[in-house]
Design an enzyme around this catalytic site. Structure first.
Site, PDB file in Angstrom:
ATOM      1  N   GLU A   1      -2.303  21.298  -0.740  1.00 59.27           N
ATOM      2  CA  GLU A   1      -2.954  22.598  -0.590  1.00 59.27           C
ATOM      3  C   GLU A   1      -2.749  23.151   0.807  1.00 59.27           C
ATOM      4  OE1 GLU A   1      -7.055  22.806  -2.108  1.00 59.27           O
ATOM      5  OE2 GLU A   1      -5.984  23.899  -3.658  1.00 59.27           O
TER       6      GLU A   1
ATOM      7  N   ARG B   1      -5.857   4.013  -7.863  1.00 60.08           N
ATOM      8  CA  ARG B   1      -7.316   4.048  -7.751  1.00 60.08           C
ATOM      9  C   ARG B   1      -7.931   2.652  -7.768  1.00 60.08           C
ATOM     10  NH1 ARG B   1      -8.754   8.331  -5.422  1.00 60.08           N
ATOM     11  NH2 ARG B   1     -10.849   8.283  -6.281  1.00 60.08           N
TER      12      ARG B   1
ATOM     13  N   ASP C   1       0.853  -1.173   0.000  1.00 52.01           N
ATOM     14  CA  ASP C   1       0.000   0.000   0.000  1.00 52.01           C
ATOM     15  C   ASP C   1       0.902   1.240   0.000  1.00 52.01           C
ATOM     16  OD1 ASP C   1      -2.326   1.594   0.306  1.00 52.01           O
ATOM     17  OD2 ASP C   1      -1.945   1.701   2.453  1.00 52.01           O
TER      18      ASP C   1
ATOM     19  N   ASP D   1      -1.495  -1.068   5.987  1.00 55.08           N
ATOM     20  CA  ASP D   1      -1.763  -0.597   7.343  1.00 55.08           C
ATOM     21  C   ASP D   1      -3.236  -0.303   7.603  1.00 55.08           C
ATOM     22  OD1 ASP D   1      -1.784   1.624   5.627  1.00 55.08           O
ATOM     23  OD2 ASP D   1      -1.478   2.971   7.324  1.00 55.08           O
TER      24      ASP D   1
ATOM     25  N   ARG E   1       7.857  17.567  -4.975  1.00 57.39           N
ATOM     26  CA  ARG E   1       6.658  17.666  -5.819  1.00 57.39           C
ATOM     27  C   ARG E   1       6.517  19.123  -6.265  1.00 57.39           C
ATOM     28  NH1 ARG E   1       2.806  13.560  -4.074  1.00 57.39           N
ATOM     29  NH2 ARG E   1       1.090  15.034  -4.069  1.00 57.39           N
TER      30      ARG E   1
ATOM     31  N   ASN F   1      -8.573  -1.306   4.189  1.00 55.25           N
ATOM     32  CA  ASN F   1      -8.704  -1.657   2.771  1.00 55.25           C
ATOM     33  C   ASN F   1      -7.525  -2.483   2.266  1.00 55.25           C
ATOM     34  OD1 ASN F   1      -6.906   0.408   2.987  1.00 55.25           O
ATOM     35  ND2 ASN F   1      -7.876   1.738   1.483  1.00 55.25           N
TER      36      ASN F   1
ATOM     37  N   LYS G   1      -7.045  -5.151  -5.286  1.00 59.89           N
ATOM     38  CA  LYS G   1      -5.730  -5.436  -4.698  1.00 59.89           C
ATOM     39  C   LYS G   1      -5.548  -6.939  -4.533  1.00 59.89           C
ATOM     40  CE  LYS G   1      -5.112  -1.146  -2.025  1.00 59.89           C
ATOM     41  NZ  LYS G   1      -4.796  -0.575  -0.718  1.00 59.89           N
TER      42      LYS G   1
END
Length: 1121
Positions: free
Chosen positions: A441, A734, A337, A760, A539, A763, A740
């Site tokens: 942001e 996505r 993940d 972790d 980034r 999902n 997965k």
């Protein structure tokens, strides 16, 4: 009514015994010993007492059962959550109305009824922002009808009938189990699905019984041994029939046949089963007891490893299962993940470029750039009372530019304070909190805040900014929203002075096409800075502005209103208008944000890559964000020939993109003559195991979730796995939890490789359960992943120690154990086979029955356990320095069918020596006083003494790492053997237990003869010398990686200098928004606003606050309230 209990265990009180016995008897050897027990209960063929099998079998089943029960008990932990009545999760039922508070886990799939902020935004870090139900309402007398439980996380259909009226229910009004409530004091929800019906559990898959590849191989080998045993018994039975026919029939006066035996063939038939009992030690039951003890011991090493202990949250590493240790030494594919596993999900404003000047680096007096560390002086923001005290910046020149009222600098930070969709919140006096759509942001707005441009409040029509202490209210006229095609967002504002300005930020590749020609020189300077920032793994984002004329804007806003209300082609019309106004922009500069990785992630990935482990990242995040992380953690780099992006929207598009990628990597993989193509055509019904294919360079593959859905269908999955497995790195974006698991299952299906999944969050449970090894990271995402995992720890960097040290050691120890165990038992058992040719095939044992009983339980058990628990070919430091040592485990070189055959042949050879040397030494031999010693008992003692010393020398040769324990076990076992032998063969034992100890005086009579010891020495030499010679020549001519490290004969690629991680120079946009549309329209509508004063008191904000506590939501479902 369905309750909310989730069963993470395999057993309960009533099912434990039958289910556990069923699982244990799936081991062929255990079933075999049960069969032997039944045979031993038949008097005509029983040559050994029944308890010799019952006691070991019960011991094995008991030890394994207790271990399985402990493992399963650990899994059966229920999490609790504070509800209105302080109920446990398991007590929640469908139809209950429950209250959840801020930072609570969502306990079940809920329909949101009301919250403390019914119009607020819910802001998970890597998620969609959605609005909850409109005015708050409570169900009093109503009925809800909804779809059956399913695993579709992004869809929900239902209706609420209340007071005769129907209300539509969709996914926007649902809170799914596994999410966390953020930025909301409280909320009430109605339980729609509970327990196993929740969408999380529908995606989690079943708890499976995992077996290691060595376990599966042992089952095959046991079958081979059974066939070999049956062959030996058949030969001896035929020999008995022939002997009884030719000699025994006429010898019945002295040796009568057993009662009921009236013919030689029948005697041979009975002898077949008698030899099955005698020769059963080729598969000793103690093998499985020893295997369980070794696995348990190596599990404790993981639990006790202080170098895998994380002191910040007091979390040690934990082996949650004790049956998979050696599998850790064979991992070929890691499925990881991203958020919370590779990253901390914390963004920091690191550097920027303004008007051609780069800020963020620190220089000394001589102009040399110095490295920033904890001792570097930070910028003092005390001049700004609204600054965030947790914000850190080190370049003082940027502050000076702000204080000197540098126009480009002010315009740069003004843009950052205006061009965003952040929501300010001040629930407590003096505590200003920014709720940002993404961490990027939040970091940019916080940076502007600290440099004197504080975003204070917003309404649907205005944005309030405190600029260098002066409060200014800008009129917000339009938000040109972000989407995954535009990769930028813009705002149009009117300043208090009346100026109309468009502010824009976005990916450099997009914005550069929109700049005014006058910016060319500035663009070149900014490009150099962008390359520097990207080379450090930051980034990047480009910012620009444009002054607008009033007449043009009024005409544009009129057309914008018409387009936004069009019934057809609305998106296309708006896109055209956005393109029109976002032209001829004036470049301001660029920002550089650091996405905080977990400590040691790049180094860990580099080390694992050197160990020939392929890493696939499976994340629910956006494509751009995932790729940025891929570059940051050194998964993707400029050394790669290409990074393929698979984003087709149809099945044909995806297939073409995959084939084009494979064609570039390996052009010769398409002809019909290709080996895999031929295999695929022949084996349409049978499962195909794909061999490893080498690409003509280093490549990466990025595939989106909707494209992956097509790629996992039908025959396309073969195309996907062929293409993906040729790449060094694969990133799936996505993806849902079920996808997965499907990706992991795909690799398991087509590749002969051991897989590991690490995550972790809730999902990640599905892929953790699906992989051969599941690893849970116990962090801020709750305990769902840990509870379903096989191993757990707190930081991703501990994975390299788990695999390269504990996994490799466990694999090597298990392989050495099995090789030695099979060897010593073949040598032990086959002596009976040779003796049968000299005893009329009468099923008489060579050794004393007490020696047979104690051989595996006492005499040889501890030395091999000592080696299997303490042995190291190299220590942990060198295991980490030379990750290439891990490769033999992936290729299963240390124990396989070929190695087993070698052990078998060595055992056959040793058994020949151990029988015929003592036989020749005893044949017609007399003592020094002329008395004969050529009797059965003396021969048996000599043979078993030779055997025990030979196998003890062999364990010494197999031991690489000597400890006091090893020495004690080996010498102690030999001492115990002689002590027990002389005791059992003494006069006293014979007088007390005459029938049980018939070898009276044999030990002192035989072992006192020099020729006996000479024969023992000769047997040892003949057994050991070939082994020593073979190993010497192999170490010289074909050394293993361990040999090379130990002898410093290291190959050039291993000896190469361990270079520092090189940062790539590819620019990567940090515009990490959702692939869905932004929510500018929502802000402009005012539906998310609460009546409040636009001016709040001074507060503090840290971008680390929410990031550090953010719960990673389910894919397709974000935390709302």
């Amino acid at each position: 009514v369905a309750n909310n209990s989730i069963k993470t265990s395999k057993y309960n009180f009533f099912t434990f015994l039958p289910l556990n016995l069923f699982e244990q008897f799936q081991r062929i050897a255990n079933a075999y010993f049960l069969f032997l027990l039944i045979l031993q209960l038949i008097p005509q063929i029983s040559s050994l007492a029944w308890f010799t099998t019952v006691v070991p079998l019960v011991l094995v089943l008991a030890v394994s059962g207790v271990k399985d029960a402990i493992d399963d008990f650990v899994r059966s932990v229920f999490l609790t959550c504070t509800l209105e009545l302080e109920q446990k999760w398991m007590n929640v039922q469908v139809g209950d109305i429950i209250k959840l508070e801020n930072n609570n886990f969502v306990t079940a799939d809920l329909l949101l009824l009301s919250s403390s902020e019914p119009h607020s935004l819910t802001l998970p870090w890597h998620a969609i922002i959605a609005i909850t139900a409109k005015p708050p309402f409570l169900v009093t007398l109503g009925e809800i009808r909804c779809e059956a439980p399913n695993n579709k996380l992004d869809k929900f259909t239902g209706t609420l009938t209340l007071r005769g009226e129907k209300y539509a229910l969709d996914n926007e009004k649902m809170l799914l189990r596994g999410c966390t409530i953020r930025n909301t004091e409280w909320c009430f929800g109605l339980v729609i699905y509970a327990g196993p019906d929740t969408k999380l559990m529908q995606n989690s898959g079943k708890t499976t019984f995992k077996r290691t590849s060595i376990d599966r191989l042992m089952n095959v080998l046991v079958l081979v041994i059974f066939a070999f045993l049956a062959l030996m018994c058949l030969i001896l039975a035929i020999g008995n029939g022939i002997w009884e026919h030719d000699k025994g029939y006429y010898f019945q006066v002295y040796l009568p046949w057993a009662e009921g035996v009236n013919s030689a063939p029948y005697s041979g038939f009975l002898m077949f089963w008698s030899y099955v009992i005698i020769l059963n030690t080729v598969v000793p039951i103690s093998l499985y007891v020893s295997v369980e003890i070794i696995r348990l011991g190596n599990s404790f090493y993981i639990d006790w490893d202080r170098k895998m202990y994380y002191p910040l949250n007091d979390t040690p590493a934990q082996a949650r299962t004790t049956t998979l240790n050696e599998e850790l030494g064979q991992i070929k594919y890691i499925f990881s993940d991203k958020t919370g596993t590779l990253t901390q999900n914390i963004m920091c404003f690191n550097k920027c470029s303004i008007n051609g000047k780069s800020y963020g680096d620190v220089y000394d007096m001589s102009g040399q750039r110095i490295e920033i560390n904890e001792n570097t002086e930070k910028v003092d923001f005390s001049y700004n009372p609204l600054a965030d005290p947790k914000f850190a910046f080190y370049d003082h020149s940027l502050v000076e530019a702000v204080k000197l009222n540098d126009v480009p600098t002010h315009r740069f930070f003004r843009l950052l304070s205006l061009c965003h969709t952040v929501m300010p919140e001040e629930k407590k006096e003096g505590n200003l909190v920014y709720q940002a759509q993404s961490p990027d942001e939040g970091a940019l707005v916080t940076a502007a805040r600290n440099f004197g441009f504080v975003f204070r409040a917003r309404t649907p029509e205005t944005i309030t900014v405190v600029e260098m202490g002066e409060t200014k209210i800008y009129k917000l006229l339009a938000i040109l929203d972000f989407n995954n095609v535009r990769k930028r967002m813009s705002v149009i504002v009117r300043s208090p002075e009346g100026d109309l300005t468009l502010y824009c930020k976005g990916a450099d590749t997009i914005l550069y096409e929109l700049l005014h020609p006058s910016c060319n020189s500035l663009k070149e300077e900014t490009t150099e800075h962008l390359n520097e920032f990207a080379g450090e793994g930051l980034r990047t984002l480009v910012v620009a502005y444009k002054s607008l004329e009033e007449d043009y804007f009024q005409d544009w806003i009129r057309r914008h209103h018409e387009a936004s209300t069009a019934l057809e082609g609305r998106e296309d019309k708006l896109s055209e208008l956005y393109e029109e106004i976002e032209k001829d922009l004036m470049l301001l500069g660029a920002t550089a944000i650091e996405d905080k990785l977990q400590d040691g992630v790049p180094q860990t990935i580099e080390t694992l890559a050197k160990a020939n482990i392929k890493i696939w990242v499976l994340t629910g995040d956006k494509q751009e964000t995932a790729m940025n992380i891929g570059y940051s953690c050194n998964l993707l780099n400029d050394d790669m020939e290409d990074v393929f992006v698979i984003e087709g929207s149809t099945s044909d598009d995806v297939l073409n993109e995959l084939r084009n990628a494979r064609k570039k990597m390996k052009p010769d993989s398409f002809p019909d003559s290709d080996e895999i193509n031929i295999q695929f055509q022949k084996s349409s019904k049978n499962q195909i195991i794909l061999p490893d294919e080498q690409a003509n360079g280093m490549y990466g593959l990025v595939i989106t979730g909707h494209s992956l859905a097509y790629a996992l269908e039908g025959n396309m999955e073969l195309e996907l796995v062929r293409t993906a497995c040729m790449c060094k790195v694969v990133i799936c974006c996505r993806v849902t939890p079920l996808q997965k698991a499907q990706v992991v299952e795909l690799v398991k299906k087509y590749k002969k490789a051991v897989t590991l999944a690490i995550g972790d969050g809730a999902n990640d449970v599905s892929m953790i359960k699906t992989a051969h090894i599941g690893v849970g990271i116990s962090g801020q995402e709750g305990m769902q992943a840990v509870l379903s995992s096989d191993f757990s720890f707190a930081q991703f960097r501990y994975l390299q120690r788990l695999l390269l040290v504990h996994g490799r050691w466990s694999y090597i120890r298990m392989c050495k154990f099995l090789k030695y165990f099979f060897y010593k038992n073949f040598a032990f058992t086959l002596v009976h086979f040779w003796y049968g040719f000299f005893s009329g095939f009468s099923a008489q044992t060579v050794y004393d029955e007490w020696f047979i009983t104690l051989y595996n339980l006492v005499y040889t058990s501890l030395p091999v356990l000592g080696m299997s628990l303490f042995d190291q070919d190299v220590d942990d430091h060198w295991s980490m320095v030379f990750p290439q040592l891990y490769v033999p485990g992936q290729q299963n070189l240390y124990f396989n069918k070929v190695v087993f055959v070698k052990c078998m042949l060595q055992g056959v050879y040793s058994s020949l020596i151990l029988f015929f040397i003592p036989y020749g030494a005893m044949y017609n031999t007399v003592r020094s006083d002329g008395k004969a010693i050529a009797d059965y008992q003396s021969f048996a003692l000599m043979a078993q003494t030779c055997l025990l010393i030979v196998v003890s020398v062999q364990i010494g040769l197999d031991t690489s790492y000597w400890t006091v324990v090893n020495q004690f076990f080996i010498w102690g076992s030999l001492s115990v053997y002689f002590a027990i032998t002389f005791t059992m063969y003494s006069d006293g034992m014979y007088l007390i237990f005459t029938a049980s100890f018939p070898f009276i005086g044999t030990a002192r009579n035989t072992l006192s003869q020099p020729n006996v010891w000479l024969a023992i020495f000769l047997s040892i030499t003949l057994c050991v010398l070939p082994v020593v010679g073979f190993r010497f020549l192999k170490a010289q001519l074909k050394p293993t990686p361990s040999d090379k490290v130990r002898r410093y004969l290291i190959e050039p690629e291993i000896l190469a200098h361990r270079r520092r991680l090189r940062r790539t120079s590819t620019r990567r946009s940090g515009y990490a928004f959702s692939h869905q549309h932004g929510f500018g329209a929502l802000i402009m509508s005012g539906r998310n606003m609460r009546p409040k004063s636009p001016f709040a008191t001074t507060g503090t904000f840290s971008p680390n606050r929410s990031a550090a506590s953010s719960e990673k939501p389910l894919i397709g479902q974000e935390t709302r309230s």
